[in-house]
Motif scaffolding. Structure first.
Motif, mmCIF file in Angstrom:
data_model
loop_
_atom_site.group_PDB
_atom_site.id
_atom_site.type_symbol
_atom_site.label_atom_id
_atom_site.label_comp_id
_atom_site.label_asym_id
_atom_site.label_seq_id
_atom_site.Cartn_x
_atom_site.Cartn_y
_atom_site.Cartn_z
ATOM 1 N N THR A 94 16.012 46.250 72.160
ATOM 2 C CA THR A 94 15.819 46.142 70.716
ATOM 3 C C THR A 94 14.378 45.732 70.452
ATOM 4 N N TYR A 95 14.056 45.250 69.263
ATOM 5 C CA TYR A 95 12.662 45.118 68.851
ATOM 6 C C TYR A 95 11.816 44.230 69.752
ATOM 7 N N SER A 96 12.305 43.036 70.035
ATOM 8 C CA SER A 96 11.471 42.079 70.773
ATOM 9 C C SER A 96 11.434 42.384 72.264
ATOM 10 N N GLY A 97 10.244 42.315 72.824
ATOM 11 C CA GLY A 97 10.082 42.493 74.268
ATOM 12 C C GLY A 97 10.691 41.359 75.075
ATOM 13 N N PHE A 98 10.996 40.242 74.409
ATOM 14 C CA PHE A 98 11.555 39.085 75.103
ATOM 15 C C PHE A 98 13.083 39.046 75.059
ATOM 16 N N HIS A 99 13.677 39.766 74.117
ATOM 17 C CA HIS A 99 15.106 39.619 73.879
ATOM 18 C C HIS A 99 15.933 40.130 75.062
ATOM 19 N N GLU A 100 16.509 39.192 75.804
ATOM 20 C CA GLU A 100 17.360 39.516 76.955
ATOM 21 C C GLU A 100 16.680 40.476 77.942
ATOM 22 N N THR A 101 15.415 40.150 78.235
ATOM 23 C CA THR A 101 14.656 40.927 79.236
ATOM 24 C C THR A 101 14.035 39.950 80.232
ATOM 25 N N GLY A 102 13.362 40.489 81.203
ATOM 26 C CA GLY A 102 12.688 39.650 82.201
ATOM 27 C C GLY A 102 11.241 39.339 81.841
ATOM 28 N N HIS A 127 4.676 45.974 62.228
ATOM 29 C CA HIS A 127 5.588 45.130 61.452
ATOM 30 C C HIS A 127 7.011 45.120 62.042
ATOM 31 N N ILE A 128 7.227 45.801 63.171
ATOM 32 C CA ILE A 128 8.586 45.803 63.732
ATOM 33 C C ILE A 128 8.549 45.216 65.144
ATOM 34 N N CYS A 129 8.375 46.051 66.154
ATOM 35 C CA CYS A 129 8.469 45.532 67.531
ATOM 36 C C CYS A 129 7.316 44.605 67.891
#
Ligand code: ZN
Length: 190
Positions: A94-102, A127-129
């Motif tokens: 989803t948008y954030s590179g941190f959301h449930e990733t490594g 304005h999104i990712c």
């Protein structure tokens, strides 16, 4: 610009020429190329934060429609900015590179375990990712630099409002790619 890393967000075929194409994305390709090459030269880590969706992901079904499906051509980084073996690719859903990733553990492991302190963000969309990745970087205590001529959005208004928001809410430093490269090379004396 202590312990910096460059994070390139969603510069994928589908966002530039494919299913969710953004005409304005073309404008930033040469600037990002310059930034990435300078970072590699200075041994500043380059990380690609890439959408890699399953077709049933929430934002695919409920918002944007089919884009950047894992394993397809559309989910690959555009040829102009192709990652090298030295770079890192962190997939997201989803948008954030941190959301449930490594991404966070990766950043903390770099610089011989000292960790990255400053993230330099480029890519799509302002304005999104980029914004959501900046939010999560801020929550985790990273300083943020936005390459203002290295991010884009669907419209000029989205782009400008996105930059204003990033500066105001996350204290992001808004710099041109040339300014960033100058600081990167000053830091390492290269
Ligand atoms: Zn997506």
């Amino acid at each position: 610009m202590e312990n910096a890393a460059v994070i390139i967000v969603d510069m994928l075929n589908d966002f530039v020429t494919g299913d969710l194409k953004c005409e304005r994305a073309k404008n930033i390709i040469p600037n990002l190329k310059k930034l990435i090459e300078a970072a590699r030269k200075q041994n500043v880590p380059v990380i690609y934060s890439n959408d890699a969706h399953y077709p049933h992901d929430f934002e695919v079904v409920h918002k944007w429609g089919r884009h950047a499906i894992k394993g397809t051509k559309g989910a690959e980084v555009i040829p102009e900015l192709k990652p090298t073996e030295k770079d890192f690719i962190v997939e997201k859903r989803t948008y954030s590179g941190f959301h449930e990733t490594g991404l966070d553990p990766l950043l903390r492991s770099l610089y011989n375990g000292e960790g990255v302190k400053t993230v330099i963000l480029g890519g799509l969309h302002t304005h999104i990712c980029v914004r959501h990745t900046a939010a999560d970087a801020f929550f985790r205590g990273y300083k943020i630099i936005i390459a203002k001529d290295g991010v884009e959005a669907f419209t000029q208004e989205d782009h400008e409002q996105g930059l204003k928001y990033l500066e105001y809410v996350y204290n992001a430093k808004i710099m041109t790619v040339d300014e960033i490269i100058k600081e990167l090379s000053a830091k390492t004396g290269g």
